[in-house]
Structure formats: C-alpha cells, structure tokens
Design a protein around this motif. Structure first.
Motif, PDB file in Angstrom:
ATOM      1  N   VAL A 217       0.857  -1.183   0.000  1.00  0.00           N
ATOM      2  CA  VAL A 217       0.000   0.000   0.000  1.00  0.00           C
ATOM      3  C   VAL A 217       0.894   1.234   0.000  1.00  0.00           C
ATOM      4  N   GLY A 218       0.613   2.175  -0.883  1.00  0.00           N
ATOM      5  CA  GLY A 218       1.372   3.411  -0.927  1.00  0.00           C
ATOM      6  C   GLY A 218       1.911   3.703  -2.306  1.00  0.00           C
ATOM      7  N   PHE A 219       2.616   4.812  -2.425  1.00  0.00           N
ATOM      8  CA  PHE A 219       3.169   5.257  -3.700  1.00  0.00           C
ATOM      9  C   PHE A 219       4.642   4.892  -3.787  1.00  0.00           C
ATOM     10  N   HIS A 220       4.997   4.079  -4.771  1.00  0.00           N
ATOM     11  CA  HIS A 220       6.391   3.804  -5.093  1.00  0.00           C
ATOM     12  C   HIS A 220       6.483   3.296  -6.533  1.00  0.00           C
ATOM     13  N   PRO A 221       7.661   3.428  -7.150  1.00  0.00           N
ATOM     14  CA  PRO A 221       7.792   3.056  -8.563  1.00  0.00           C
ATOM     15  C   PRO A 221       7.781   1.541  -8.759  1.00  0.00           C
ATOM     16  N   VAL A 222       7.533   1.144  -9.990  1.00  0.00           N
ATOM     17  CA  VAL A 222       7.739  -0.236 -10.413  1.00  0.00           C
ATOM     18  C   VAL A 222       8.981  -0.282 -11.287  1.00  0.00           C
TER      19      VAL A 222
ATOM     20  N   ASP B 105      -0.883  13.609  -2.381  1.00  0.00           N
ATOM     21  CA  ASP B 105      -0.776  14.998  -2.834  1.00  0.00           C
ATOM     22  C   ASP B 105       0.542  15.237  -3.568  1.00  0.00           C
ATOM     23  N   GLU B 106       1.615  14.593  -3.093  1.00  0.00           N
ATOM     24  CA  GLU B 106       2.922  14.800  -3.689  1.00  0.00           C
ATOM     25  C   GLU B 106       3.075  14.108  -5.031  1.00  0.00           C
ATOM     26  N   HIS B 107       2.628  12.860  -5.106  1.00  0.00           N
ATOM     27  CA  HIS B 107       2.913  12.036  -6.286  1.00  0.00           C
ATOM     28  C   HIS B 107       1.722  11.872  -7.232  1.00  0.00           C
ATOM     29  N   GLY B 108       0.503  12.149  -6.767  1.00  0.00           N
ATOM     30  CA  GLY B 108      -0.688  11.822  -7.534  1.00  0.00           C
ATOM     31  C   GLY B 108      -0.749  12.389  -8.939  1.00  0.00           C
ATOM     32  N   PRO B 109      -0.568  13.699  -9.127  1.00  0.00           N
ATOM     33  CA  PRO B 109      -0.686  14.256 -10.485  1.00  0.00           C
ATOM     34  C   PRO B 109       0.312  13.658 -11.472  1.00  0.00           C
ATOM     35  N   ARG B 110       1.547  13.470 -11.044  1.00  0.00           N
ATOM     36  CA  ARG B 110       2.544  12.883 -11.945  1.00  0.00           C
ATOM     37  C   ARG B 110       2.196  11.435 -12.260  1.00  0.00           C
ATOM     38  N   ALA B 111       1.711  10.695 -11.260  1.00  0.00           N
ATOM     39  CA  ALA B 111       1.338   9.294 -11.476  1.00  0.00           C
ATOM     40  C   ALA B 111       0.206   9.180 -12.488  1.00  0.00           C
TER      41      ALA B 111
ATOM     42  N   PRO C  52       6.553   7.247  -8.988  1.00  0.00           N
ATOM     43  CA  PRO C  52       5.818   6.568  -7.908  1.00  0.00           C
ATOM     44  C   PRO C  52       4.332   6.480  -8.255  1.00  0.00           C
ATOM     45  N   VAL C  53       3.796   5.272  -8.258  1.00  0.00           N
ATOM     46  CA  VAL C  53       2.376   5.049  -8.521  1.00  0.00           C
ATOM     47  C   VAL C  53       1.754   4.359  -7.317  1.00  0.00           C
TER      48      VAL C  53
ATOM     49  N   SER D  36       7.792  -4.936  -8.580  1.00  0.00           N
ATOM     50  CA  SER D  36       8.105  -3.988  -7.512  1.00  0.00           C
ATOM     51  C   SER D  36       8.984  -4.685  -6.487  1.00  0.00           C
ATOM     52  N   HIS D  37       9.440  -3.943  -5.483  1.00  0.00           N
ATOM     53  CA  HIS D  37      10.281  -4.539  -4.455  1.00  0.00           C
ATOM     54  C   HIS D  37       9.484  -5.436  -3.523  1.00  0.00           C
ATOM     55  N   VAL D  38       8.150  -5.399  -3.618  1.00  0.00           N
ATOM     56  CA  VAL D  38       7.302  -6.242  -2.759  1.00  0.00           C
ATOM     57  C   VAL D  38       6.829  -7.477  -3.518  1.00  0.00           C
ATOM     58  N   TYR D  39       6.374  -7.290  -4.756  1.00  0.00           N
ATOM     59  CA  TYR D  39       5.853  -8.401  -5.544  1.00  0.00           C
ATOM     60  C   TYR D  39       6.441  -8.368  -6.956  1.00  0.00           C
ATOM     61  N   PRO D  40       6.879  -9.524  -7.458  1.00  0.00           N
ATOM     62  CA  PRO D  40       7.527  -9.553  -8.776  1.00  0.00           C
ATOM     63  C   PRO D  40       6.563  -9.401  -9.940  1.00  0.00           C
ATOM     64  N   HIS D  41       5.294  -9.734  -9.747  1.00  0.00           N
ATOM     65  CA  HIS D  41       4.350  -9.721 -10.861  1.00  0.00           C
ATOM     66  C   HIS D  41       3.430  -8.506 -10.729  1.00  0.00           C
ATOM     67  N   GLN D  42       3.830  -7.414 -11.352  1.00  0.00           N
ATOM     68  CA  GLN D  42       3.078  -6.165 -11.269  1.00  0.00           C
ATOM     69  C   GLN D  42       2.337  -5.828 -12.558  1.00  0.00           C
ATOM     70  N   ALA D  43       2.766  -6.373 -13.663  1.00  0.00           N
ATOM     71  CA  ALA D  43       2.082  -6.106 -14.929  1.00  0.00           C
ATOM     72  C   ALA D  43       2.499  -7.154 -15.949  1.00  0.00           C
ATOM     73  N   PHE D  44       1.548  -7.545 -16.792  1.00  0.00           N
ATOM     74  CA  PHE D  44       1.873  -8.432 -17.903  1.00  0.00           C
ATOM     75  C   PHE D  44       0.961  -8.136 -19.076  1.00  0.00           C
ATOM     76  N   ARG D  45       1.379  -8.607 -20.225  1.00  0.00           N
ATOM     77  CA  ARG D  45       0.550  -8.472 -21.413  1.00  0.00           C
ATOM     78  C   ARG D  45       0.617  -9.762 -22.217  1.00  0.00           C
ATOM     79  N   ARG D  46      -0.354  -9.919 -23.090  1.00  0.00           N
ATOM     80  CA  ARG D  46      -0.327 -11.002 -24.067  1.00  0.00           C
ATOM     81  C   ARG D  46      -0.640 -10.373 -25.412  1.00  0.00           C
ATOM     82  N   GLY D  47       0.339 -10.365 -26.284  1.00  0.00           N
ATOM     83  CA  GLY D  47       0.162  -9.709 -27.561  1.00  0.00           C
ATOM     84  C   GLY D  47      -0.114  -8.228 -27.388  1.00  0.00           C
ATOM     85  N   ARG D  48      -0.924  -7.684 -28.272  1.00  0.00           N
ATOM     86  CA  ARG D  48      -1.257  -6.256 -28.211  1.00  0.00           C
ATOM     87  C   ARG D  48      -2.528  -5.980 -27.444  1.00  0.00           C
TER      88      ARG D  48
END
Length: 230
Positions: free
Chosen positions: A111-116, A208-214, A132-133, A153-165
C-alpha cells in the motif's frame, strides 16, 4: 463509435484517470457494477474494450462472491477471442485466473506510492519509469503461461503483464492520484494502511505529492496501449 465497458467491483474503484485517454481514443464508455442484476447476463465478448477495475475481494473468495466464478468463465471466452481487455488490481488478478494461473494471498500488504521496475522499455509501461504510482493490494498471482512480464516492484515480482497487443494486466493503480474517491479508499482500508506501515496522514501526503505525476504517466501508458490495439 467503439464501445468500452467498465466493470466495477466496488463503487469507489472506478476508471478514474484512465477515462480521459479511453474517451480520447474514440470509445463510448459504459459502466456496470457487479451488484447490478443485469451483470449476470452481460455479454463480456461483445464490447470493443473491457476494463475491469479493482476491489477488496479475493479471486479465491468465490463462495462469498458467487459472481466471481461466473465472471471468470465469461472473461475466459473474451480472452480466447483475443478481444482488447484491461485489468487493474483485482481486475488483473481475474485475468490471471481466467488464463489458468493461481491467485492467492501474498506475504505482505503493498500500500502506498512507489515506482515499479519496468522490464520492457519499449512497452507502454515505459511512461512509468521512475514514477511513484499507487499500490493497494495484499494478493498476488503466478504468471500465466504465454504472457510477457512487464513490471515488478520490491514487494511483488508480478506487477504487470501483457499477451500480444490486446491484453494488459496492471496490479498497481496508475489511474489514481487526482480522484476524490481516494478518501473512500482511506476510510475503508485502515487495516491495510496500518499493515503497510502507513497512516492516513502519510498516505494523503504521498497522494498529494505524487498523484498528479502518477496519473499523467498512467494516462500516457493507456493512450499508447490503446493506439497499438489490433
């Protein structure tokens, strides 16, 4: 006009910042909640785009939430047809389950804002590099067969995947950072916040700090993914 169907599993987890690139890409956006009686008869193959959002339930809680098994079966038919599909957090876990992978409680609350860490710098996730998202989950999944891992991420290795387009699954919440419904997330998740070592005050400050950029990065990611659909 192309059609996009948003599936909400709880009212406070909507499409948020992703709505703008979806509408800009020419989609008419409709929404249905899983608690709507009409959801059980909803054709998940027909829409040009399906977006499944998050929720506090687990894919394995099918006795408590009977609609989960029904949704997975209909989702599997959509994925078999290679129809454009986006899953966010619980939605990503549902995609993993529909592709035959195991979804289960993880070792920690993330839980919280940090990069992947982005593994494919030519994928749409390149927009998130060093940004940071928001993360808000305690479940994780095995990587399904036949997909490409895009981020960890540093907590979980599976943060995003895709299959084809046409298939994109995102464990994190690149859509959140400017939506006032974040207040409902904090009100309904005090135990998750504490378990991750945060307080409502520190989480609001990070928002407030990271939201707009995320959100800006998340919109760029979704816009690029939509532009590359088959």
């Amino acid at each position: 006009m192309k059609t996009a169907l948003i599936i909400r599993h709880v009212p406070h987890e909507g499409v948020a910042g992703y709505r703008d690139p979806i509408e800009t890409a020419g989609y008419r956006v409709d929404r249905i909640d899983v608690c709507d009686p009409a959801f059980s008869a909803c054709d998940l193959v027909e829409p040009d785009l399906v977006i499944m959002m998050g929720g506090p339930m687990g894919v394995y809680e099918q006795e408590t939430h009977p609609w989960i098994a029904c949704q997975i079966r209909r989702l599997a038919r959509r994925l078999d047809a290679d129809r454009p599909t986006l899953g966010v957090c619980f939605g990503a876990q549902m995609i993993a389950a529909a592709l035959g992978a195991r979804v289960y409680p993880g070792k920690a609350k993330e839980v919280g804002f940090h990069p992947v860490t982005v593994h494919d710098e030519e994928s749409p996730l390149r927009h998130l590099a060093d940004v940071p998202v928001l993360h808000w989950h305690g479940d994780t999944f095995d990587l399904p067969d036949g997909v490409d891992l895009l981020a960890s991420s540093h907590v979980y290795p599976h943060q995003a995947f895709r299959r084809g387009r046409n298939l994109l699954a995102l464990q994190f919440h690149g859509e959140m950072g400017e939506d006032p419904r974040f207040d409902a997330w904090i009100e309904q998740g005090p135990h998750d916040i504490a378990a991750a070592g945060h307080t409502p005050c520190t989480l609001r400050a990070a928002h407030d700090e990271h939201g707009p950029r995320a959100v800006a990065a998340g919109r760029a990611m979704i816009a690029e993914w939509l532009a590359g659909l088959d």
